[in-house]
Design an enzyme around this catalytic site. Structure first.
Site, short mmCIF file in Angstrom:
data_model
loop_
_atom_site.label_atom_id
_atom_site.label_comp_id
_atom_site.label_asym_id
_atom_site.label_seq_id
_atom_site.Cartn_x
_atom_site.Cartn_y
_atom_site.Cartn_z
CB THR A 134 16.64 14.90 -14.70
OG1 THR A 134 16.54 15.39 -16.03
CG2 THR A 134 15.26 14.80 -14.10
N GLY A 168 15.20 14.20 -18.88
CA GLY A 168 14.04 14.44 -18.04
C GLY A 168 13.59 13.22 -17.26
CB SER A 188 18.73 11.14 -14.58
OG SER A 188 19.45 12.33 -14.32
CG ASN A 197 25.73 14.87 -20.72
OD1 ASN A 197 26.92 14.60 -20.60
ND2 ASN A 197 25.29 15.74 -21.61
CG HIS A 233 23.04 14.23 -24.13
ND1 HIS A 233 22.93 15.56 -23.81
CD2 HIS A 233 24.20 14.10 -24.81
CE1 HIS A 233 24.00 16.21 -24.29
NE2 HIS A 233 24.78 15.34 -24.90
N GLY A 234 20.80 12.03 -21.14
CA GLY A 234 19.70 11.33 -20.47
C GLY A 234 20.21 10.24 -19.55
CG ASP A 288 24.53 19.76 -21.69
OD1 ASP A 288 25.08 19.05 -22.56
OD2 ASP A 288 23.49 19.42 -21.08
P1 13P Z 1 19.04 13.67 -17.60
O1 13P Z 1 17.85 14.54 -17.88
O2 13P Z 1 18.69 12.20 -17.73
O3 13P Z 1 19.69 13.97 -16.32
O4 13P Z 1 20.08 13.96 -18.76
C1 13P Z 1 20.81 15.16 -18.74
C2 13P Z 1 21.46 15.47 -20.01
O5 13P Z 1 21.60 14.64 -20.89
C3 13P Z 1 21.95 16.85 -20.17
O6 13P Z 1 22.50 17.06 -21.41
#
Ligand code: 13P
Length: 282
Positions: A231, A179, A209, A228, A206-207, A82
Site C-alpha cells: 500500500t 490497506g 505499511s 510485506n 502482511h500489512g 503474492d
Molecule cells: P500493506 O497493505 O500494509 O502494504 O501490506 C501489503 C501486504 O501484506 C501484501 O501482501
C-alpha cells in the site's frame, strides 16, 4: 547473483534476526526503485506481484522484467507471487520462473485450505519452488470491522497445517491488516511468540505499511522473517505525483516518472532500515 528461493532467503533472516522486505511492484518505476535500493544497500529481497494485480497490468511482461532485473543484481532475490488465490494464477508464476509462490487459501475452510496448499506445495517443491501459506484472517483494504482475536487459528491447528502441507513460510494473522485502515487493536506480539514457538517455519507479516521501526524490531524478535509492503508504495508514488504536478503543472511524463521513482526509493530505504536487512546480502 542467481535467483534464490523464499526458503533460502528467509532461513538466513530468521537465523540472523532481521526481516526481508516483501515488496510488491506494479510497474517499471516501482520495480526499478525496489531493485536499485536493494542493490545500493546490499539487502536481500523478495520481489513480488499479487494475483489481484493481474487484471490491471500486462503481468507477463512485468514478470519478465522482474526476472531480468533480479538476474542483474548482485543481491539474493526471490521472485514471488503474492496472494495467489487460484491454481491458474500460481501456475502462471511457475511458468514465469518465479522461485516462490504464495497460496492464500485463508478464505476457505481450514480443511480445504490445507488440502489445496498441500497439493500446490507438492508440485512447487518438485520444481524447486518455495511456498508461503496463509492461515487465519488478515483483513483486506478497509474491511476490519468485527475482527477479534477469537478468529485467530489455535496454535495446534497451525502446527498441524504446517506439518501436513510442508510449506516453507507461513503468513499469520497477528493484528495487522492490508490497506490503509490499520484497525484490529494493533499488533499482537503474544500471538506471534506463541506461533513462532509452535512451528518450525519462518513467519510472514502482511500489512507492513506504516509499521514503526520499534514494531519491526518487536515482530522480528518474535519470529517474523519477512514483512510485506504494498500500500505505501502506491500511496507514496501518488503523493509524489501530486506534489510534482503542484510544483510544475506542465511537467512532462518522463519527468514525473523519474520523480515518482525517487519517492518510492526513499520509502524502500526507510523500510529496509526498519527491517534491519541492510548489508545482509551474502
Ligand atoms: P500493506 O497493505 O500494509 O502494504 O501490506 C501489503 C501486504 O501484506 C501484501 O501482501
Amino acid at each position: 547473483m542467481a535467483l534464490v528461493t523464499l526458503r533460502q532467503v528467509l532461513q538466513d533472516a530468521r537465523k540472523r534476526k532481521y526481516a526481508v522486505g516483501g515488496f510488491n511492484v506494479f510497474n517499471f518505476e516501482t520495480l526499478g526503485a525496489v531493485v536499485e535500493v536493494a542493490e545500493e544497500l546490499k539487502a536481500p529481497l523478495v520481489l513480488g506481484i499479487a494475483e489481484r494485480l493481474f487484471k490491471f497490468v500486462d503481468v507477463d511482461t512485468l514478470a519478465a522484467a522482474m526476472a531480468r532485473a533480479a538476474q542483474r543484481t548482485s543481491v539474493p532475490v526471490a521472485l514471488h507471487l503474492d496472494h495467489g488465490h487460484t491454481y491458474e494464477g500460481v501456475m502462471r508464476a511457475v511458468r514465469w520462473g518465479f522461485t516462490s509462490v504464495m497460496f492464500d487459501g485463508s478464505a476457505l475452510s481450514i480443511a480445504e485450505n490445507l488440502k489445496k496448499t498441500k497439493e500446490i506445495t507438492r508440485i512447487a517443491h518438485s520444481l524447486g519452488i518455495s511456498v508461503e501459506g496463509e492461515l487465519g484472517y488478515i483483513s483486506h483494504c478497509d474491511d476490519v470491522t468485527g475482527i477479534t482475536t477469537n478468529e485467530f487459528v489455535p496454535a495446534d491447528v497451525v502446527m498441524d497445517f504446517v506439518t501436513k502441507t510442508k510449506i516453507d513460510a507461513l503468513a499469520v494473522a497477528a493484528g495487522t491488516g492490508h490497506g490503509t485502515v490499520k484497525g484490529m487493536g494493533g499488533l499482537n506480539i503474544a500471538r506471534l511468540a506463541e506461533l513462532s514457538n509452535a512451528v518450525d517455519v519462518p513467519l510472514v507479516l502482511h500489512g507492513g505499511s506504516k509499521l514503526s521501526r520499534e514494531d519491526c524490531r518487536l515482530v522480528i524478535d518474535n519470529g517474523i522473517a519477512k514483512i510485506n509492503i504494498a500500500t505505501d508504495m502506491s500511496l507514496s508514488a501518488a503523493d509524489r505525483l501530486r506534489t510534482e504536478l503542484a510544483k510544475s503543472p506542465s511537467a512532462n511524463y518522463i519527468h514525473l516518472m523519474t520523480s515518482v521513482k525517487k519517492g518510492v526509493k526513499d520509502l524502500v530505504r526507510k523500510y529496509m532500515l526498519n527491517f534491519d536487512c541492510i548489508s545482509r546480502a551474502i
